[in-house]
Write an enzyme that holds these catalytic residues in place. Structure first.
Site, PDB file in Angstrom:
ATOM      1  N   CYS A  65       0.838  -1.196   0.000  1.00  0.00           N
ATOM      2  CA  CYS A  65       0.000   0.000   0.000  1.00  0.00           C
ATOM      3  C   CYS A  65       0.878   1.253   0.000  1.00  0.00           C
ATOM      4  O   CYS A  65       1.881   1.312   0.707  1.00  0.00           O
ATOM      5  CB  CYS A  65      -0.908  -0.006   1.228  1.00  0.00           C
ATOM      6  SG  CYS A  65      -2.045   1.408   1.273  1.00  0.00           S
ATOM      7  N   CYS A  72      -0.774  -0.045  10.297  1.00  0.00           N
ATOM      8  CA  CYS A  72      -1.116  -1.046   9.299  1.00  0.00           C
ATOM      9  C   CYS A  72       0.086  -1.861   8.840  1.00  0.00           C
ATOM     10  O   CYS A  72       1.124  -1.304   8.463  1.00  0.00           O
ATOM     11  CB  CYS A  72      -1.765  -0.365   8.103  1.00  0.00           C
ATOM     12  SG  CYS A  72      -2.383  -1.532   6.877  1.00  0.00           S
ATOM     13  N   CYS A 142     -20.059  -6.034   1.589  1.00  0.00           N
ATOM     14  CA  CYS A 142     -19.509  -4.739   1.957  1.00  0.00           C
ATOM     15  C   CYS A 142     -18.153  -4.598   1.280  1.00  0.00           C
ATOM     16  O   CYS A 142     -17.349  -5.537   1.288  1.00  0.00           O
ATOM     17  CB  CYS A 142     -19.359  -4.643   3.471  1.00  0.00           C
ATOM     18  SG  CYS A 142     -18.614  -3.092   4.035  1.00  0.00           S
ATOM     19  N   CYS A 202     -20.340   2.044   6.902  1.00  0.00           N
ATOM     20  CA  CYS A 202     -19.714   1.362   8.028  1.00  0.00           C
ATOM     21  C   CYS A 202     -18.436   2.111   8.348  1.00  0.00           C
ATOM     22  O   CYS A 202     -17.572   2.268   7.484  1.00  0.00           O
ATOM     23  CB  CYS A 202     -19.425  -0.085   7.629  1.00  0.00           C
ATOM     24  SG  CYS A 202     -18.402  -0.986   8.809  1.00  0.00           S
ATOM     25  N   ARG A 272     -19.461  -3.717  16.235  1.00  0.00           N
ATOM     26  CA  ARG A 272     -18.738  -4.943  15.912  1.00  0.00           C
ATOM     27  C   ARG A 272     -17.379  -4.974  16.607  1.00  0.00           C
ATOM     28  O   ARG A 272     -16.640  -3.999  16.578  1.00  0.00           O
ATOM     29  CB  ARG A 272     -18.522  -5.041  14.390  1.00  0.00           C
ATOM     30  CG  ARG A 272     -17.783  -6.302  13.981  1.00  0.00           C
ATOM     31  CD  ARG A 272     -17.659  -6.444  12.476  1.00  0.00           C
ATOM     32  NE  ARG A 272     -18.963  -6.250  11.865  1.00  0.00           N
ATOM     33  CZ  ARG A 272     -19.305  -5.118  11.249  1.00  0.00           C
ATOM     34  NH1 ARG A 272     -18.451  -4.151  11.123  1.00  0.00           N
ATOM     35  NH2 ARG A 272     -20.503  -4.996  10.758  1.00  0.00           N
TER      36      ARG A 272
END
Length: 414
Positions: A65, A72, A142, A202, A272
Site C-alpha cells: 500500500c 497497518c 460490503c 460502516c 462490531r
C-alpha cells in the site's frame, strides 16, 4: 451507580450521553467493570436481543500500500512479514467467501489495500460482487477499498454492493500523528459519498495507538454525527515491522470499557468487535458479546483470528445465538421495508442498512493515557480523578501472520 443508571435510561431512549458521561465510563475502575458490562448489556439486549451477526473478511489484494498509516501491516515501508499478492480473480474471491458463509457469516467484506480504487479496480470488484451473489443470493456484501472518487460509490451500489467501510480510526486532532499521506477529512468525505450513493455506511475506530480518553470519545462522537449503520471497534495488533509495534497499551478490562462507551453513545447501531479481540480481550471475549452484537468470523486481513468453530462455540456458551440470513440486523425503527436499509432521520449513531465491514488495518482504538474525566463512585458525571495508565504485558505470542485462506493454496479458517 448513578452514572450507569443514567446511561441505561439514555440508551433505551436513543439519547446521546454527555461527553463527561462517556469519559466517566472509560475512567471506571476494574472493581466496577461487571457493573459497566451489565448496564451496557441492557442497552445491547434491548435493541438486538441475543443475536450475534457474523461477518467474514476476504482480502482481495494484500500489502504494497502507498499510504503510511502507522498501525497497518500493509503500509508503505512496512517490514511485517505478511502475505503480499495482487488482485484475486472473481472466482477465487467467491470461493474464499463461500468458506465464511458456510461457517455462518451473513456478510462478506471485500477489502483491498491501497489509497483508493481506480475505475478499473471498481470494475474488478464489481465482477467479484456479482460472482459472489450469483452463488449466494442473500449474502450482504460490503466493500472496503480506500478513498472513493466521485461516482465510484454509485457504481459499486449498481454492481450489488450493500455497504461500504471506511474507518475514521482516531480523533481528528491526532489523525496526523498516525497518517500523513491522507487526511481525516478525506476519510469523512468517503463515508459521506457512501451514504449519498445509498450504500450502508460502516465506519469505526482503532484503540490502542496511544490515544487519550478524550481522543476515544472524540472519534465516537464524530462517528455518531456521521451516522454509520455499523461501528467496528478494532484493537491495535502491534505488528513487528510497523511503527506501532511497541504499543501494547490495552488490557482486557480496558477493551470492555471502550466497547461499553461505544454502546452507550451508539445504542441502537451494529457495534462490531473487529481486529485484535483475540489478542487483547483474550479469555474475556465472551463478556464482550454483552456489549457488541457483531464479530468477524475466523481470520482477519493479514493476521490469524480465533478458529471459526471456537467462535461459534463461544457464542453458544455465552448464551447468544448466531443471527440468521433472513433476520434484519438493525432495530425496526431504522429499517426501510423496501430496501432493508435504515433511516437517517432517527437520532443515533446508525442508519440505513445492516452494515458490516471491519477495518482496513487490523488495528483498534484503545488508549493508554487515560487522562480526563472520571468519577466512578456514585457521581454520574465528570469527576476530577483519572485512572492511572496500566502498562499492558506484550503478548506477541498471540500475533500470528495469516498464512492460509485468500491468496494461498491452504484452506481458510472459517
Amino acid at each position: 451507580m448513578d452514572l450507569l443508571n443514567t446511561l441505561v435510561d439514555k440508551g433505551l431512549r436513543r439519547e446521546l450521553p454527555t461527553r463527561e458521561e462517556a469519559l466517566a465510563v472509560l475512567a471506571t475502575s476494574d472493581d466496577d467493570l461487571l457493573d459497566v458490562v451489565a448496564a451496557a448489556g441492557k442497552v445491547r439486549r434491548h435493541w438486538f436481543g441475543r443475536r450475534v451477526k457474523l461477518n467474514y473478511l476476504v482480502n482481495l489484494k494484500s500489502g504494497l500500500c502507498p499510504e503510511d498509516c502507522s498501525y497497518c501491516s500493509q503500509r508503505l515501508g512496512s517490514k511485517a512479514d505478511i502475505l503480499k499478492y495482487t488482485w484475486l480473480k472473481p472466482d477465487e474471491a467467491s470461493q474464499a467467501a463461500a468458506a465464511g458463509l458456510a461457517g455462518g457469516a451473513k456478510r462478506v467484506c471485500l477489502v483491498a489495500s491501497g489509497r483508493g480504487p481506480t475505475d478499473r479496480d471498481v470494475d474488478r470488484v464489481s465482477e467479484t460482487i456479482k460472482a459472489i451473489k450469483e452463488q449466494n443470493e442473500d449474502v450482504e456484501v460490503c466493500a472496503c477499498l480506500g478513498l472513493l472518487s466521485d461516482g465510484q460509490a454509485e457504481r459499486l451500489r449498481a454492481a450489488g454492493a450493500d455497504a461500504y467501510n471506511h474507518n475514521l480510526n482516531t480523533s481528528e486532532s491526532t489523525y496526523g500523528d498516525i497518517t500523513t499521506t491522507h487526511t481525516y477529512a478525506d476519510r469523512v468525505d468517503t463515508v459521506r459519498k457512501a451514504h449519498a450513493a445509498g450504500l450502508s455506511a460502516c465506519s469505526g475506530l482503532i484503540a490502542g495507538m496511544g490515544e487519550s480518553d478524550e481522543d476515544l470519545v472524540d472519534v465516537v462522537f464524530s462517528l455518531r454525527e456521521l451516522d454509520p449503520d455499523s461501528v467496528p471497534v478494532n484493537f491495535l495488533i502491534p505488528f513487528e515491522g510497523t511503527p506501532l509495534a511497541k504499543e501494547w497499551n490495552l488490557t482486557p478490562q480496558r477493551c470492555l470499557r471502550i466497547l461499553a462507551m461505544v454502546r452507550f453513545v451508539c445504542p441502537d447501531v451494529e457495534v462490531r468487535i473487529a481486529g485484535g479481540r483475540e489478542v487483547h480481550l483474550r479469555s474475556l471475549q465472551p463478556l464482550a458479546l454483552h456489549l457488541a452484537n457483531s464479530i468477524f468470523l475466523g481470520d482477519y486481513l493479514t493476521s490469524e483470528g480465533q478458529a471459526g468453530k471456537a467462535d461459534l462455540e463461544m457464542i453458544a456458551d455465552a448464551g447468544f445465538e448466531v443471527e440468521g440470513a433472513g433476520e434484519v440486523t438493525l432495530p425496526a425503527h431504522r429499517a426501510d421495508v423496501a430496501h432493508g436499509c435504515g433511516s437517517h432521520a432517527e437520532a443515533g449513531c446508525g442508519s440505513h442498512a445492516e452494515a458490516g465491514c471491519g477495518s482496513h488495518a487490523e488495528a483498534g482504538c484503545g488508549s493508554h493515557a487515560e487522562a480526563g474525566c472520571g468519577s466512578h463512585a456514585g457521581g454520574g458525571v465528570c469527576g476530577t480523578a483519572s485512572v492511572p495508565a496500566v502498562a499492558a504485558e506484550p503478548r506477541t505470542d498471540l500475533v500470528a501472520v495469516r498464512r492460509r485462506g485468500a491468496g494461498t493454496d491452504l484452506a481458510p479458517n472459517a
